[in-house]
Design an enzyme around this catalytic site. Structure first.
Site, PDB file in Angstrom:
ATOM      1  N   ARG A  99       0.829  -1.214   0.000  1.00  0.00           N
ATOM      2  CA  ARG A  99       0.000   0.000   0.000  1.00  0.00           C
ATOM      3  C   ARG A  99       0.859   1.259   0.000  1.00  0.00           C
ATOM      4  NH1 ARG A  99      -3.238  -0.650   5.352  1.00  0.00           N
ATOM      5  NH2 ARG A  99      -1.223  -1.553   5.945  1.00  0.00           N
TER       6      ARG A  99
ATOM      7  N   LYS B 212       3.640   1.659   7.330  1.00  0.00           N
ATOM      8  CA  LYS B 212       3.941   0.717   8.404  1.00  0.00           C
ATOM      9  C   LYS B 212       5.297   1.007   9.035  1.00  0.00           C
ATOM     10  CE  LYS B 212       1.417  -1.942   9.451  1.00  0.00           C
ATOM     11  NZ  LYS B 212       0.268  -1.834  10.378  1.00  0.00           N
TER      12      LYS B 212
ATOM     13  N   HIS C 159       2.308   2.834  16.244  1.00  0.00           N
ATOM     14  CA  HIS C 159       1.931   1.869  17.291  1.00  0.00           C
ATOM     15  C   HIS C 159       2.791   2.064  18.534  1.00  0.00           C
ATOM     16  CE1 HIS C 159      -0.510  -0.038  14.230  1.00  0.00           C
ATOM     17  NE2 HIS C 159       0.553  -0.229  13.475  1.00  0.00           N
TER      18      HIS C 159
ATOM     19  N   ARG D 245     -16.038   2.291  11.040  1.00  0.00           N
ATOM     20  CA  ARG D 245     -15.498   1.955   9.723  1.00  0.00           C
ATOM     21  C   ARG D 245     -15.156   0.476   9.625  1.00  0.00           C
ATOM     22  NH1 ARG D 245     -12.187   6.970  10.566  1.00  0.00           N
ATOM     23  NH2 ARG D 245     -12.796   8.555   9.047  1.00  0.00           N
TER      24      ARG D 245
ATOM     25  N   CYS E 238      -6.617  -5.882  16.542  1.00  0.00           N
ATOM     26  CA  CYS E 238      -5.270  -6.457  16.573  1.00  0.00           C
ATOM     27  C   CYS E 238      -4.277  -5.685  17.431  1.00  0.00           C
ATOM     28  CB  CYS E 238      -4.751  -6.559  15.141  1.00  0.00           C
ATOM     29  SG  CYS E 238      -3.261  -7.546  14.972  1.00  0.00           S
TER      30      CYS E 238
END
Length: 350
Positions: free
Chosen positions: A16, A75, A93, A193, A266
Site C-alpha cells: 500500500r 507501516k 503503534h 469503519r 489487533c
C-alpha cells in the site's frame, strides 16, 4: 519549501501507499516539494508519480534525505535501533505502552525527530481524518471465514496472499465455503469503519450477523453471548476502560460455540486488549493461532489486513488523507498540531 518524502515500505506483504500520483500533482500545485522512492513492491507503479512531477529517488534512501524532509510511510520502520532525526508520518503503534513502540519513541528522542502518528490525525471533534478501517474489516472478516472453513474440514487456515480486487476476494471465499452451512458472527463496533467493512463482507457471503455497538456493551460485561456465535469479530480499538469480551476462561468454557476470533483491531500486547486468550499477532504465512484444541479455538490477528487488496485500499485511504497533506505547510496547526502534541505528551512519559 515543505518537502514530503514518500518512502518505500520495507515490511513483508506491504504494497500500500498513502499518496497517489494525482495527490502528488495537487501537492506540487500547492507549493510542496514531493520525492517518491522507487519500490520493488508498491501496488501503484512509479511511472505515474514521475509523470505527476515527483522527484524519483532510490528505494530505502530516506535515512539520507535532507533533515528538513518529512518522511511519509505507512507501516513500521526497520527495528535497527538507529536514532531518528527526521519528522515521520506513519502508523507508529507507540502510544499504548507497546514495547516496540517505546523503543521507537526512544529512537526519536535520540535523533531529535518527531512522529506524526496516522492513527492520531484527528479533527476538532476527535474523529480520525483518514483510516484503512473499512478494508481492514472487510478483509479481516474474510480471513476469519477462511479460518472457520479450514476448521470444518479438520485443518487450520493455510497461508493467505493478496488479491487483485474485492470481487476476486469474494470469489475465492465462495470456493472456500462451498458445501458448508454458513456460521453466525457477532461484530463488536459494528457501526464504525471497521465494523461496517466486516458486516458488508458477512452480508456478501450470506453470514448471519449480530451487530453490537456502545449500547450493547455499556454494562461492561461479562458477555456470555459472545461465546454463542461461531465467529467473533472485534472491531474496536483497545483503550483504557475497554471491557473484556473474551476472558482467558473462554478457552475451556463448556458452553462455547465460538471457534474463531477475528481480532481485526489487533492489539494483543496492550493491557487494554478485550481478548485475553492470545498474546501475539498472526501473519500471512500463519493466519491462525490455535489457542485451544477441543473444541478448536483459532485466533486470527493480522495487523496489515488492507494489504490483501492494496490497490483499492490505497485509493480509498489516499483520497481521505490528501486534504490533510495539503496543510503540511503549517505543522503547528490543525491535525498536524494535534498529532505533534500527542507525540510530545507520550514522549515526556519515557
Amino acid at each position: 519549501m515543505t518537502h514530503l518524502w514518500i518512502r518505500a515500505e520495507q515490511r513483508p506483504n506491504e504494497e500500500r501507499v498513502g499518496l497517489l500520483p494525482e495527490g502528488v500533482s495537487a501537492l506540487i500545485a500547492a507549493g510542496i516539494r514531493v520525492s517518491v522512492e522507487e519500490s520493488s513492491v508498491r501496488a501503484i507503479p512509479i511511472d505515474g508519480y514521475r509523470t505527476a512531477g515527483a522527484e524519483i529517488v532510490p528505494e530505502n534512501s530516506w535515512p539520507d534525505a535532507p533533515r528538513d524532509a518529512i518522511i511519509f510511510g505507512l507501516k513500521e520502520l526497520p527495528e535497527d535501533g538507529t536514532p531518528l532525526p527526521h519528522r515521520h508520518i506513519m502508523f507508529g503503534h507507540a502510544f499504548k505502552g507497546q514495547p516496540a513502540g517505546q523503543e521507537l519513541l526512544r529512537r526519536f528522542a535520540a535523533g531529535g525527530g518527531a512522529l506524526y502518528d496516522l492513527e492520531y490525525l484527528v479533527d476538532e471533534t476527535g474523529r480520525r481524518v483518514a483510516a484503512f478501517g473499512y478494508w481492514a474489516g472487510f478483509a479481516g472478516a474474510a480471513v476469519s471465514l477462511q479460518c472457520w472453513a479450514a476448521q470444518q474440514r479438520g485443518g487450520i487456515c493455510p497461508p493467505i496472499s493478496k488479491v487483485p480486487s474485492r470481487a476476486a476476494l469474494l470469489a475465492a471465499l465462495e470456493e472456500d465455503l462451498k458445501g458448508l452451512e454458513r456460521p453466525r458472527a457477532l461484530i463488536i463496533g459494528a457501526s464504525g469503519r471497521v465494523g461496517t467493512g466486516a458486516a458488508d463482507l458477512c452480508e456478501a457471503m450470506g453470514v448471519a450477523t449480530t451487530l453490537w455497538g456502545r449500547a450493547e456493551t455499556a454494562s461492561g460485561g461479562p458477555f456470555p453471548q459472545v461465546l454463542q456465535h461461531e465467529i467473533f469479530l472485534n472491531c474496536i480499538l483497545a483503550r483504557p476502560g475497554c471491557p473484556v469480551f473474551v476472558p482467558a476462561s473462554a478457552k475451556a468454557d463448556p458452553a462455547r460455540k465460538m471457534t474463531v476470533i477475528g481480532d481485526i483491531a489487533c492489539d494483543p500486547s496492550s493491557e487494554f486488549s478485550p481478548i485475553k486468550v492470545y498474546d501475539r499477532i498472526t501473519d500471512w504465512q500463519a493466519p491462525a493461532l490455535r489457542v485451544h484444541d477441543t473444541p478448536p479455538l483459532d485466533v486470527t490477528a493480522i495487523d496489515n489486513l488492507p494489504s490483501l487488496m492494496p490497490v483499492e485500499s490505497s485509493q480509498d485511504y489516499a483520497a481521505q488523507l490528501l486534504p490533510s497533506l495539503l496543510t503540511l505547510t503549517d505543522l503547528s496547526a490543525g491535525v498536524w498540531g494535534r498529532a505533534r502534541a500527542e507525540f510530545d505528551r507520550r514522549s515526556a512519559l519515557l
